[in-house]
Structures are given as structure tokens and as C-alpha cells.
Enzyme design. Sequence first.
Site, short mmCIF file in Angstrom:
data_model
loop_
_atom_site.label_atom_id
_atom_site.label_comp_id
_atom_site.label_asym_id
_atom_site.label_seq_id
_atom_site.Cartn_x
_atom_site.Cartn_y
_atom_site.Cartn_z
N TYR A 100 0.71 -1.02 0.30
CA TYR A 100 0.24 0.02 0.11
C TYR A 100 1.33 0.90 -0.40
O TYR A 100 0.38 2.15 -0.55
CB TYR A 100 -1.08 -0.09 1.35
CG TYR A 100 -1.66 -0.65 0.96
CD1 TYR A 100 -2.92 -1.35 0.66
CD2 TYR A 100 -1.63 -2.52 1.88
CE1 TYR A 100 -3.65 -2.21 0.63
CE2 TYR A 100 -2.07 -3.52 2.15
CZ TYR A 100 -3.72 -3.30 1.39
OH TYR A 100 -4.51 -4.43 1.18
N ASN A 128 -12.38 -1.93 -4.88
CA ASN A 128 -11.72 -2.15 -6.47
C ASN A 128 -13.20 -3.21 -7.04
O ASN A 128 -13.63 -3.93 -6.46
CB ASN A 128 -10.22 -2.74 -6.38
CG ASN A 128 -10.75 -4.02 -7.96
OD1 ASN A 128 -10.82 -2.94 -8.82
ND2 ASN A 128 -9.52 -4.69 -8.08
N CYS A 136 -6.72 -6.32 -7.37
CA CYS A 136 -6.17 -5.88 -5.99
C CYS A 136 -5.34 -7.39 -5.05
O CYS A 136 -4.87 -6.68 -3.57
CB CYS A 136 -7.18 -5.48 -5.15
SG CYS A 136 -8.78 -6.30 -5.65
N HIS A 137 -5.52 -7.61 -5.11
CA HIS A 137 -4.78 -9.32 -3.98
C HIS A 137 -3.93 -9.02 -4.52
O HIS A 137 -3.12 -9.76 -3.49
CB HIS A 137 -5.18 -10.48 -5.30
CG HIS A 137 -4.90 -11.45 -6.43
ND1 HIS A 137 -6.08 -10.92 -7.78
CD2 HIS A 137 -4.24 -11.90 -6.90
CE1 HIS A 137 -5.57 -10.56 -8.43
NE2 HIS A 137 -4.83 -11.84 -7.89
N GLU A 163 -1.05 -17.70 -9.22
CA GLU A 163 -0.41 -17.00 -9.93
C GLU A 163 1.59 -17.02 -9.66
O GLU A 163 2.40 -16.74 -10.32
CB GLU A 163 -0.17 -15.19 -9.43
CG GLU A 163 -0.88 -14.97 -9.58
CD GLU A 163 -1.25 -13.64 -10.08
OE1 GLU A 163 -0.44 -13.08 -9.57
OE2 GLU A 163 -2.92 -13.15 -10.12
#
Length: 179
Positions: A100, A128, A136-137, A163
Site C-alpha cells: 500500500y 476495487n 487488488c489481491h 500466480e
Amino acid sequence: MYYSTVYPSPVGMLTLACDGENLVGLWLEGQKYFGSTIRGEMTERNEIPVFAVAKEWLDRYFAGEKPAASELPLRPMGSAFRQDVWQVLRGIPYGTVTTYGEIAKRIAAKNNRESMSGQAVGGAVGHNPISIIIPCHRVVGANGSLTGFAGGIGAKIKLLALEGVDMSRLCVPKKGTAL
């Protein structure tokens, strides 16, 4: 007028929303702020072309491919500040995470400001409206905390693992308001 359809995924049932041409929402079942950017009702309509394209994108993503958000016509609804944050999210590479604070620094620089509130960025990330596609993850706390995913920590962990993110330096917070 807004339309919706559903998509069964490895992280649960997803609801997609569009304005007929552009994807305006993608939420996990039970997600915080579910549908909050949609003004009015959504009519279920499965045959809209943008839904077919989005579902094919999701099929590829959950198969381990790396489709880009730019492949889809996206129109998330929100303030100029939130749009700026969501644009930064789109640039986070597949399989990586950022913080962030790093996003706050980028937004501050873009707006010629000395600093920007990490909490303000967290609010924009949390709101989002197009989860997964606008990733956003991929945002974590400065200490590696997996906090702040409106779809839940469990879903965030599954998405990051899919991922191939190195989870060894990340942790689940023990307490807090953003669990």
C-alpha cells in the site's frame, strides 16, 4: 442499465456486471462492498458478448496463463483518486506483490505531492469493483501481511499461490480490522 452473470471459479462463485459494452464489476460471493458501485439494479443476462470475453479471460487466468487486464473493456466506477489507484493496480505484474505504501508513493508522485496516505490507498484498493482482473489481491502490508482483500484472506492466498507468488515472506495477520 446494468447486467450480471455468474462464473464458478476455484475461489468461489463470481458475479460479473457490465453496462452492455464494458465490464463494470467482478465480485466474489459474499465480498465486502459487493455491487457497491452499481447504481440501480442488475438484470441477469448471460449472453452479452463482454461476458463471454471476460469468462474466457477468467478460464485462461485460472488455468495458470497470464492474461492482461488490457485485453478487456473495463469501466470501473469511482472517484478520480480511486481511478488513479486502480490504474496502478493494473500495472502490478502477474506473480508479484507490492505494498500500500509503494502505491501511495506512486500516487503522490503523480499528483506532485510530497506524500499520500497509505490508509487512503487501502480504502481505494478495498473498493476495487473489478476484483482479480484489476489485481487488488497483489497488494500486501509493508510487513508482508496479507491484509485488506475484500474477498477474504483465503481467496487472496489462493490467487497469489495460483500466480506462483513466493508466500514464504508473507503472513496472515492475527488481528485487525481488515481481515
